[in-house]
Design a protein around this motif. Structure first.
Motif, PDB file in Angstrom:
ATOM      1  N   GLY A 216       0.843  -0.893   0.097  1.00  0.00           N
ATOM      2  CA  GLY A 216      -0.153   0.357  -0.069  1.00  0.00           C
ATOM      3  C   GLY A 216       1.161   1.184  -0.189  1.00  0.00           C
ATOM      4  N   LYS A 217       0.100   2.008   0.220  1.00  0.00           N
ATOM      5  CA  LYS A 217       0.878   3.682   0.746  1.00  0.00           C
ATOM      6  C   LYS A 217      -0.114   4.396   1.589  1.00  0.00           C
ATOM      7  CE  LYS A 217       0.907   5.610  -3.938  1.00  0.00           C
ATOM      8  NZ  LYS A 217       1.050   6.232  -4.963  1.00  0.00           N
ATOM      9  N   ILE A 218       0.699   5.706   1.753  1.00  0.00           N
ATOM     10  CA  ILE A 218       0.080   6.574   2.501  1.00  0.00           C
ATOM     11  C   ILE A 218       0.975   7.571   2.511  1.00  0.00           C
ATOM     12  CG2 ILE A 218       1.920   6.023   4.363  1.00  0.00           C
ATOM     13  CD1 ILE A 218      -0.046   6.868   6.324  1.00  0.00           C
ATOM     14  N   ALA A 219      -0.101   8.615   2.242  1.00  0.00           N
ATOM     15  CA  ALA A 219       0.282  10.235   2.046  1.00  0.00           C
ATOM     16  C   ALA A 219      -0.424  10.879   3.261  1.00  0.00           C
ATOM     17  CB  ALA A 219      -0.274  10.862   0.870  1.00  0.00           C
ATOM     18  N   VAL A 220       0.757  11.956   3.957  1.00  0.00           N
ATOM     19  CA  VAL A 220       0.292  12.918   5.067  1.00  0.00           C
ATOM     20  C   VAL A 220      -0.195  13.941   4.210  1.00  0.00           C
ATOM     21  CG1 VAL A 220       0.052  13.957   7.266  1.00  0.00           C
ATOM     22  CG2 VAL A 220       1.776  11.279   6.152  1.00  0.00           C
ATOM     23  N   VAL A 221      -1.522  14.882   4.566  1.00  0.00           N
ATOM     24  CA  VAL A 221      -2.015  15.553   3.481  1.00  0.00           C
ATOM     25  C   VAL A 221      -2.323  16.665   4.698  1.00  0.00           C
ATOM     26  CG1 VAL A 221      -3.407  16.202   1.872  1.00  0.00           C
ATOM     27  CG2 VAL A 221      -2.894  13.820   1.800  1.00  0.00           C
ATOM     28  N   GLY A 222      -1.471  17.500   3.827  1.00  0.00           N
ATOM     29  CA  GLY A 222      -2.002  19.198   4.221  1.00  0.00           C
ATOM     30  C   GLY A 222      -3.323  19.995   3.679  1.00  0.00           C
ATOM     31  N   LEU A 223      -3.782  20.242   4.156  1.00  0.00           N
ATOM     32  CA  LEU A 223      -5.546  20.898   4.063  1.00  0.00           C
ATOM     33  C   LEU A 223      -5.198  22.292   4.006  1.00  0.00           C
ATOM     34  CD1 LEU A 223      -8.273  18.829   5.512  1.00  0.00           C
ATOM     35  CD2 LEU A 223      -7.000  18.228   3.503  1.00  0.00           C
ATOM     36  N   GLY A 224      -4.294  22.884   4.309  1.00  0.00           N
ATOM     37  CA  GLY A 224      -4.574  24.304   4.398  1.00  0.00           C
ATOM     38  C   GLY A 224      -5.250  25.075   6.106  1.00  0.00           C
TER      39      GLY A 224
ATOM     40  N   LEU B 194      -5.798  24.715  -0.796  1.00  0.00           N
ATOM     41  CA  LEU B 194      -5.806  23.522  -1.033  1.00  0.00           C
ATOM     42  C   LEU B 194      -4.201  23.655  -2.258  1.00  0.00           C
ATOM     43  CD1 LEU B 194      -6.042  20.555   0.378  1.00  0.00           C
ATOM     44  CD2 LEU B 194      -7.945  20.388  -1.119  1.00  0.00           C
ATOM     45  N   THR B 195      -3.634  22.528  -2.015  1.00  0.00           N
ATOM     46  CA  THR B 195      -2.526  22.362  -2.977  1.00  0.00           C
ATOM     47  C   THR B 195      -3.551  21.469  -4.520  1.00  0.00           C
ATOM     48  OG1 THR B 195      -1.527  20.761  -2.049  1.00  0.00           O
ATOM     49  CG2 THR B 195      -0.362  23.508  -1.768  1.00  0.00           C
ATOM     50  N   PRO B 196      -3.384  21.240  -5.275  1.00  0.00           N
ATOM     51  CA  PRO B 196      -2.636  20.274  -6.202  1.00  0.00           C
ATOM     52  C   PRO B 196      -2.781  19.391  -6.160  1.00  0.00           C
ATOM     53  CG  PRO B 196      -2.223  22.449  -7.491  1.00  0.00           C
ATOM     54  CD  PRO B 196      -2.204  22.746  -5.972  1.00  0.00           C
ATOM     55  N   GLN B 197      -2.184  19.332  -5.746  1.00  0.00           N
ATOM     56  CA  GLN B 197      -0.790  17.969  -5.036  1.00  0.00           C
ATOM     57  C   GLN B 197      -1.697  17.825  -4.273  1.00  0.00           C
ATOM     58  OE1 GLN B 197       3.082  17.947  -3.041  1.00  0.00           O
ATOM     59  NE2 GLN B 197       2.984  15.771  -2.848  1.00  0.00           N
ATOM     60  N   ALA B 198      -2.096  18.115  -3.176  1.00  0.00           N
ATOM     61  CA  ALA B 198      -2.981  17.870  -2.213  1.00  0.00           C
ATOM     62  C   ALA B 198      -4.228  17.261  -2.303  1.00  0.00           C
ATOM     63  CB  ALA B 198      -3.244  18.978  -1.182  1.00  0.00           C
ATOM     64  N   SER B 199      -5.653  18.021  -3.664  1.00  0.00           N
ATOM     65  CA  SER B 199      -6.056  17.415  -4.128  1.00  0.00           C
ATOM     66  C   SER B 199      -6.336  16.160  -5.253  1.00  0.00           C
ATOM     67  CB  SER B 199      -6.431  18.729  -5.445  1.00  0.00           C
ATOM     68  OG  SER B 199      -7.159  20.316  -4.824  1.00  0.00           O
ATOM     69  N   ALA B 200      -4.492  15.858  -5.594  1.00  0.00           N
ATOM     70  CA  ALA B 200      -5.082  14.675  -6.315  1.00  0.00           C
ATOM     71  C   ALA B 200      -4.679  13.843  -4.506  1.00  0.00           C
ATOM     72  CB  ALA B 200      -3.168  14.861  -7.071  1.00  0.00           C
TER      73      ALA B 200
ATOM     74  N   LEU C 240      -5.512  13.233  -2.359  1.00  0.00           N
ATOM     75  CA  LEU C 240      -7.353  13.194  -1.646  1.00  0.00           C
ATOM     76  C   LEU C 240      -7.916  12.187  -2.845  1.00  0.00           C
ATOM     77  CD1 LEU C 240      -8.060  16.499  -0.234  1.00  0.00           C
ATOM     78  CD2 LEU C 240      -7.100  14.233   1.269  1.00  0.00           C
ATOM     79  N   GLU C 241      -7.824  12.538  -3.794  1.00  0.00           N
ATOM     80  CA  GLU C 241      -8.820  11.800  -4.275  1.00  0.00           C
ATOM     81  C   GLU C 241      -8.643  10.248  -4.369  1.00  0.00           C
ATOM     82  OE1 GLU C 241     -11.279  11.134  -7.632  1.00  0.00           O
ATOM     83  OE2 GLU C 241     -11.195  13.162  -6.234  1.00  0.00           O
ATOM     84  N   GLU C 242      -7.106   9.654  -4.549  1.00  0.00           N
ATOM     85  CA  GLU C 242      -5.938   8.774  -4.833  1.00  0.00           C
ATOM     86  C   GLU C 242      -6.515   7.622  -4.161  1.00  0.00           C
ATOM     87  OE1 GLU C 242      -2.422   7.000  -5.894  1.00  0.00           O
ATOM     88  OE2 GLU C 242      -2.084   8.665  -5.194  1.00  0.00           O
ATOM     89  N   ALA C 243      -7.385   8.278  -2.614  1.00  0.00           N
ATOM     90  CA  ALA C 243      -7.235   7.734  -1.762  1.00  0.00           C
ATOM     91  C   ALA C 243      -8.258   6.683  -1.765  1.00  0.00           C
ATOM     92  CB  ALA C 243      -6.852   8.253  -0.388  1.00  0.00           C
ATOM     93  N   GLU C 244      -7.601   4.958  -1.308  1.00  0.00           N
ATOM     94  CA  GLU C 244      -9.190   5.113  -0.530  1.00  0.00           C
ATOM     95  C   GLU C 244      -9.944   4.667   0.525  1.00  0.00           C
ATOM     96  OE1 GLU C 244      -8.007   0.190  -3.232  1.00  0.00           O
ATOM     97  OE2 GLU C 244      -6.847   1.346  -1.154  1.00  0.00           O
ATOM     98  N   ALA C 245      -9.032   5.934   1.714  1.00  0.00           N
ATOM     99  CA  ALA C 245      -9.207   5.477   2.818  1.00  0.00           C
ATOM    100  C   ALA C 245      -8.848   7.155   3.137  1.00  0.00           C
ATOM    101  CB  ALA C 245      -8.760   4.288   3.899  1.00  0.00           C
ATOM    102  N   LEU C 246      -9.322   7.464   4.231  1.00  0.00           N
ATOM    103  CA  LEU C 246      -8.994   8.739   4.395  1.00  0.00           C
ATOM    104  C   LEU C 246      -9.031   8.604   6.826  1.00  0.00           C
ATOM    105  CD1 LEU C 246     -10.826  11.732   3.257  1.00  0.00           C
ATOM    106  CD2 LEU C 246      -8.517  10.604   2.187  1.00  0.00           C
ATOM    107  N   TYR C 247      -7.890   9.066   7.048  1.00  0.00           N
ATOM    108  CA  TYR C 247      -7.928   8.691   8.735  1.00  0.00           C
ATOM    109  C   TYR C 247      -7.547  10.249   8.498  1.00  0.00           C
ATOM    110  CZ  TYR C 247      -7.854   3.870   8.632  1.00  0.00           C
ATOM    111  OH  TYR C 247      -7.522   2.639   9.186  1.00  0.00           O
ATOM    112  N   GLY C 248      -8.282  10.832  10.387  1.00  0.00           N
ATOM    113  CA  GLY C 248      -7.778  12.511  10.325  1.00  0.00           C
ATOM    114  C   GLY C 248      -9.029  12.730  11.802  1.00  0.00           C
ATOM    115  N   TYR C 249      -8.557  13.843  12.013  1.00  0.00           N
ATOM    116  CA  TYR C 249      -8.934  14.590  13.358  1.00  0.00           C
ATOM    117  C   TYR C 249     -10.417  15.031  12.588  1.00  0.00           C
ATOM    118  CZ  TYR C 249     -10.422  17.497  16.651  1.00  0.00           C
ATOM    119  OH  TYR C 249     -11.099  18.908  18.139  1.00  0.00           O
TER     120      TYR C 249
END
Length: 257
Positions: free
Chosen positions: A8-16, A23-29, A31-40
């Motif tokens: 698998g893979k994991i991205a730690v994404v800053g939402l601004g 939101l940066t284009p890299q962050a949007s991509a 989030l779109e690619e992820a099958e699962a989101l974790y967070g507060y």
């Protein structure tokens, strides 16, 4: 097996700081690619719901447990995104994820990990005010959950003596209602009362509020946990503008340069 690449893979994404335009284009991509989101939960609520994408919310003081769950999910073969407010590397989830990797199973070290930067609160507040971080500055979390308050006071005093502008994260909470006032008291022992203090609450969100006061008048009740505070250096100046908010900036030169 040690050395085997995890599937698998994991991205730690800053939402601004809030609004989607930050939101940066890299962050949007990511989030779109992820099958699962974790967070507060408040951060997860900023991400539009996508059909088929799982969401796992946890409380604000469960960072390591959240990181471990996300890493285990990724190691099982999923594409996971850990969402974080602002920039994930500034008092946020990137350090928690890497700490979990350091102490966790070997397969977590083999994961495809990406840290996706975001606009952190102090940069959003600074941009609204002008350029208060235009010269040397530091950032300090006023939370003593993970370090003694005595360490915070020492750092504040030395930063003031060194001439840094300062950005304060986590300034107050229900459990720490008096520490911000104590921080201002420490700074008033080292700095002139005319030094500007900027309170930026929820910058980038509909309930945004900005307030500018001299250090002599700065009080703890002016902030909450949604507030990032910038305290100027002795060099920081205000440029008054008729009918417009003053501009606060710290000149690019210091001393006799």
């Amino acid at each position: 097996m040690a050395g085997k690449i995890a599937p698998g893979k994991i991205a730690v994404v800053g939402l601004g700081p809030g609004e989607a335009r930050f939101l940066t284009p890299q962050a949007s991509a990511a989030l779109e690619e992820a099958e699962a989101l974790y967070g507060y939960m408040p951060y997860l609520e900023r991400v539009p719901v996508r059909e088929g994408q799982q969401r796992f919310a946890s409380d604000n003081r469960e960072e390591l447990a959240r990181a471990g769950a996300a890493l285990a999910h990724a190691a099982a073969g999923a594409r996971v995104a850990m969402v974080s407010g602002g920039d994930p590397g500034v008092f946020a989830m990137a350090a928690a994820v890497i700490e979990a990797i350091e102490t966790g199973p070997a397969e977590w070290r083999a994961l495809d990990l990406t840290i996706v930067p975001g606009i952190t609160a102090m940069l959003a507040v600074a941009a609204r005010a002008g350029a208060p971080l235009g010269h040397d500055f530091c950032a300090v979390s006023l939370s003593d959950n993970l370090k003694p308050w005595e360490v915070i006071e020492t750092r504040l005093r030395l930063a003031a003596q060194a001439g840094f502008a300062m950005a304060f994260y986590n300034p107050v909470s229900k459990a720490r209602p008096h520490q911000l006032d104590r921080a201002f008291d420490v700074l008033r022992e080292e700095l002139a009362g005319t030094v500007p203090v900027i309170f930026g609450r929820a910058v980038g969100r509909p309930d945004e509020r900005m307030r500018l006061v001299p250090l002599a008048n700065a009080r703890g009740h002016m902030a909450d946990m949604a507030t990032c505070i910038i305290v100027g250096s002795p060099e920081t100046r205000m440029v008054e503008r008729p009918g417009l908010p003053a501009l606060v900036y710290t000149p690019r030169r210091a001393g006799d340069a």
